[in-house]
Motif scaffolding. Structure first.
Motif, PDB file in Angstrom:
ATOM      1  N   ARG A   9       0.801  -1.192   0.094  1.00 18.88           N
ATOM      2  CA  ARG A   9       0.000   0.103  -0.111  1.00 18.88           C
ATOM      3  C   ARG A   9       0.874   1.346   0.071  1.00 18.88           C
ATOM      4  O   ARG A   9       0.634   2.088  -0.598  1.00 18.88           O
ATOM      5  CB  ARG A   9      -0.756  -0.104   1.193  1.00 18.88           C
ATOM      6  N   TYR A  10       1.838   1.339   0.878  1.00 18.68           N
ATOM      7  CA  TYR A  10       2.668   2.590   0.945  1.00 18.68           C
ATOM      8  C   TYR A  10       3.939   2.520   0.244  1.00 18.68           C
ATOM      9  O   TYR A  10       4.902   1.656   0.422  1.00 18.68           O
ATOM     10  CB  TYR A  10       3.067   2.706   2.343  1.00 18.68           C
ATOM     11  N   GLU A  11       3.921   3.119  -0.868  1.00 20.76           N
ATOM     12  CA  GLU A  11       5.160   3.256  -1.857  1.00 20.76           C
ATOM     13  C   GLU A  11       6.025   4.295  -1.485  1.00 20.76           C
ATOM     14  O   GLU A  11       5.851   5.398  -1.482  1.00 20.76           O
ATOM     15  CB  GLU A  11       4.583   3.637  -3.157  1.00 20.76           C
ATOM     16  N   CYS A  29       0.392   6.725  -0.156  1.00 21.65           N
ATOM     17  CA  CYS A  29      -0.579   5.754  -0.015  1.00 21.65           C
ATOM     18  C   CYS A  29      -1.498   5.517  -1.260  1.00 21.65           C
ATOM     19  O   CYS A  29      -2.076   6.208  -1.853  1.00 21.65           O
ATOM     20  CB  CYS A  29      -1.514   6.086   1.214  1.00 21.65           C
ATOM     21  N   ARG A  30      -1.473   4.195  -1.682  1.00 24.04           N
ATOM     22  CA  ARG A  30      -1.897   3.659  -2.913  1.00 24.04           C
ATOM     23  C   ARG A  30      -3.333   3.723  -2.899  1.00 24.04           C
ATOM     24  O   ARG A  30      -4.092   3.946  -3.868  1.00 24.04           O
ATOM     25  CB  ARG A  30      -1.352   2.505  -3.559  1.00 24.04           C
ATOM     26  N   ILE A  73      -1.689  10.160  13.423  1.00 22.31           N
ATOM     27  CA  ILE A  73      -1.271   8.853  13.103  1.00 22.31           C
ATOM     28  C   ILE A  73      -2.485   8.291  12.308  1.00 22.31           C
ATOM     29  O   ILE A  73      -3.530   8.162  12.503  1.00 22.31           O
ATOM     30  CB  ILE A  73      -1.040   7.980  14.476  1.00 22.31           C
ATOM     31  N   TYR A  74      -2.083   7.626  11.175  1.00 19.16           N
ATOM     32  CA  TYR A  74      -3.127   6.951  10.254  1.00 19.16           C
ATOM     33  C   TYR A  74      -2.940   5.519  10.370  1.00 19.16           C
ATOM     34  O   TYR A  74      -4.118   4.854  10.388  1.00 19.16           O
ATOM     35  CB  TYR A  74      -2.880   7.342   8.738  1.00 19.16           C
ATOM     36  N   ASP A  75      -1.811   4.934  10.766  1.00 17.31           N
ATOM     37  CA  ASP A  75      -1.894   3.411  10.571  1.00 17.31           C
ATOM     38  C   ASP A  75      -0.420   2.916  11.172  1.00 17.31           C
ATOM     39  O   ASP A  75       0.563   3.803  11.337  1.00 17.31           O
ATOM     40  CB  ASP A  75      -1.916   2.978   8.990  1.00 17.31           C
ATOM     41  N   VAL A  76      -0.454   1.560  11.701  1.00 18.94           N
ATOM     42  CA  VAL A  76       0.675   1.070  12.195  1.00 18.94           C
ATOM     43  C   VAL A  76       0.675  -0.207  11.421  1.00 18.94           C
ATOM     44  O   VAL A  76      -0.207  -0.991  11.056  1.00 18.94           O
ATOM     45  CB  VAL A  76       0.747   0.695  13.900  1.00 18.94           C
ATOM     46  N   GLY A  77       1.727  -0.632  11.143  1.00 18.32           N
ATOM     47  CA  GLY A  77       2.244  -2.064  10.374  1.00 18.32           C
ATOM     48  C   GLY A  77       3.625  -2.746  10.693  1.00 18.32           C
ATOM     49  O   GLY A  77       4.476  -1.985  11.182  1.00 18.32           O
TER      50      GLY A  77
END
Ligand code: ATP
Ligand code: MG
Length: 640
Positions: A9-11, A29-30, A73-77
């Protein structure tokens, strides 16, 4: 890393920074097709559980906070061994780089950034989150001037254990509060201390304490006073220095207790109102004089303590005498350099006869306070009247000095008195038209005050200025005085008498007028070229720029010979009979040019196939005839 795609998703586009714990990348973010910032834990820490936990904590801590001054904060991965946090991308600079680039910032700009950070902290603190790592690297300044706090990296919920052992403290020691340096109890005011250091750095371009080792710097936070060097004298106001002083008090209880108190004082300073500072902070503002002052105080209190201990009286006496001599020497120097007023003040302080304890005046009425203190010869002075809905009208909000301080006869204590609740913040009306301004006033429970009109380049009816100014607090129903534009100033000018003057002379007389049309007439009784008539009567007053028409005397030329007479004729054209509607165009051919003299649709069915084209002229002329754009014939006509 650049070019990789995380989480499908994240380029990753480019690296934008690196810190102690992580690398930061700009990424796309695709799915949502937006730019984000991606913080990736440094590979060397992937196996360190404590780090991974802290890293995740950062995401958890700030994810619960939504505020314009906090990086979202949008996301954690996690992908294999790569741990990452996805957050709002801030197009701009971090505050450290901004200070590096610009040097000391304008004090009001620095205050504004401080206020924005304080707003972020207020939100975090209300949610039980302490940042613990407030430093300029963690403040991002967007291109439109918004300050955003990032990296609640070592933030911890205040409800869980707040003791951090010195060894495990992570962060930047230049911004550490003394309690963080000692590994003591960290609370909201610790963030405010760090913010004070950040403000100091914005104001001076430098951190207050430098040292060879982190321990060295930490010790300075614990032991040393923060001072503004002489070069900032006159550049940074006393109030701002006092604000830094209050933020960076060594003892937590002497600092601002919450971010809102700080915001309030910043707003006071912004509005040119002196905040309610303890008098102690005055020492800070006039540092040169007061460093001496402090020294003397320390000496004196040391002597008193030692005397109190009553150890070896004889020895003590000697020592004490020596000290008193030193103090006296400093006094003499002070008297000489600072004059008698200051000395008298100091001496008075030394020989206090009767002292009282300052009572708590808060929430009592001003009259009660006066009654109470006047009996012991202490005066109560109202410093400010403020709106405060938590304190009843005419009751005291704050007092200086604090409850329990020593006061004496003849002293003046100062209080702030409540004007009651329901203050209204005055809206900005400047540049609105009066009608709209009235609507805004009504919506805000305010009313129009005195209206004055002035000439201005602003359109007529536009508000030029207002009193009280926008963003000050006033009581509901207050009248706001307005100055309204009555348009550009109109100047009246007198029409000069131009009759009999030449047009050249008239032009110099007509400064401020617009010369309109000039026409010509013949009057053989007057000189040629003089003005015969003017459209505006001389002597009257008109607006600047008014148009004036002139009539000038011009002798008509006698025609020398009669021009040949114009003769009217016509050309008859026979059109093709089998056509229904055709276009007929006739051109008169001159020496180098031609002109169309006839161009018409002809309905042959209705009108017949013969067309007559009227012509006129002198001498001989050539004509070209076109039917439906094709040359149909030419003819030459003699007008003699
Ligand atoms: P520490 O590791 O002690 O926190 P640091 O704050 O400098 O130090 P990082 O938090 O890893 O380290 O950030 C590195 C730099 O990346 C920041 O100083 C900042 O310039 C940039 N940066 C961080 N987050 C963002 C973001 N959301 N948008 C744009 N730039 C960012
Ligand atoms: Mg950071």
């Amino acid at each position: 890393m650049v070019g990789n795609v995380l989480g499908n998703r994240y380029e990753i586009l480019e690296k934008i920074g690196d810190g102690g714990m992580a690398f930061v990348y700009k990424a796309k973010c695709r799915i949502l097709n937006r730019t984000v910032a991606l913080k990736v834990l440094r590979p060397e820490f992937v196996d360190d559980e404590e780090f991974v936990l802290k890293f995740k904590n950062e995401a958890l801590a700030s994810a619960s906070l939504a505020h314009p001054n906090i990086v979202n904060i949008y996301d954690v991965g996690q992908e294999d061994r790569t741990h990452y946090i996805v957050m709002e991308y801030i197009d701009g600079l971090n505050l450290k780089d901004l200070i590096k680039k610009e040097g000391p910032l304008d004090p009001f700009y620095a205050l504004n950034i401080t206020k924005q950070i304080a707003m972020a902290l207020s939100q975090a603190h209300k949610n039980g989150i302490i940042h613990r790592d407030i430093k300029p690297h963690n403040i991002l300044i967007s291109k439109d001037g918004l300050a955003k706090v990032a990296d609640f990296g070592i933030a911890k919920a205040t409800t869980s254990t707040t003791i951090t052992a010195m060894g495990s403290v992570i962060g930047s020691v230049h911004y550490f509060s003394p309690e963080q340096a000692r590994g003591g109890y960290v609370d909201k005011s610790s963030d405010l201390y760090s913010l004070g250091i950040v403000l100091y750095e914005m104001l001076t371009g430098k951190v207050p304490f430098k040292g060879d080792t982190p321990v060295n710097i930490a010790l300075k936070h614990i032991n040393e006073e923060i001072i503004f060097s002489q070069e900032f004298e006159g550049k940074i106001s006393k109030e701002i220095k006092m604000l830094v002083c209050k933020l960076t008090q060594k003892n937590q209880i002497n600092r601002y207790q919450n971010a809102e108190e700080l915001i309030r004082d910043i707003e006071y300073i912004e509005n040119d109102i002196e905040p309610d500072f303890e008098e102690d902070y005055e020492y800070y503002a006039t540092q040169k004089l007061d460093t001496l002052n402090e020294e003397i105080k320390k000496q004196i209190s040391k002597d008193y303590k030692e005397e109190g201990a009553k150890v070896d009286m004889r020895n003590k006496k000697k020592k004490s005498n020596k000290r008193i001599l030193t103090i006296l020497a400093v006094f003499v120097a002070l008297i000489l350099s600072l004059g008698l007023t200051f000395a008298a003040y100091m001496v008075k302080d030394l020989f206090i006869t009767k002292q009282y304890e300052m009572p708590n005046l808060e929430n009592s009425t001003i009259d009660e306070a006066r009654k109470r203190l006047e009996t012991i010869g202490v005066k109560v002075q109202i410093r400010r009247e403020l709106y405060d809905d938590s304190v009843e009208k005419d009751h005291i909000i704050t007092q200086i000095p604090k409850e329990g301080s020593k006061i004496k006869k003849g002293q003046v204590v100062k209080v702030d008195v409540s004007k009651g609740g329901e203050p209204v913040v005055v809206p900005n009306l400047v540049r609105e038209n009066l009608e709209e301004a009235d609507n805004i006033l009504e919506k805000n429970n305010l009313k129009e005050g005195i209206i004055e009109y002035e000439f201005s380049s602003l359109p007529e009816g536009t508000v030029i200025s207002q009193k009280p100014k926008a963003f000050t607090e006033v009581e509901e129903g207050t009248g706001i005085d307005l100055v309204v534009s009555k348009g550009e100033e109109v100047k009246l000018i007198k029409v000069p008498n131009l009759i009999g003057k030449t047009i050249e002379d008239a032009r110099t007389d007509l400064v401020g007028f617009t010369i309109g049309s000039i026409s010509y007439k013949e009057d053989k009784t007057k000189k040629e070229g003089v003005i015969l008539e003017q459209s505006l009567r001389a002597g009257q007053h008109v607006e600047e720029g008014t148009k004036i028409d002139l009539t000038v005397n011009e002798y008509k030329e006698e025609p020398e010979e009669e021009s040949p007479k114009v003769v009217k004729k016509q050309i008859s054209i026979a059109l093709p009979e089998d056509e229904e509607i055709v276009n007929v165009l006739v051109k008169e051919i001159g020496n180098n040019s031609s002109k169309t003299i006839y161009n018409k649709e002809i309905n042959i069915k209705e009108k017949g196939n013969i067309v007559s084209v009227p012509i006129e002229g002198t001498g001989e002329k050539e004509y070209e005839i076109y039917v439906d754009d094709a040359l149909y014939g030419t003819t030459s006509v003699d007008f003699e």
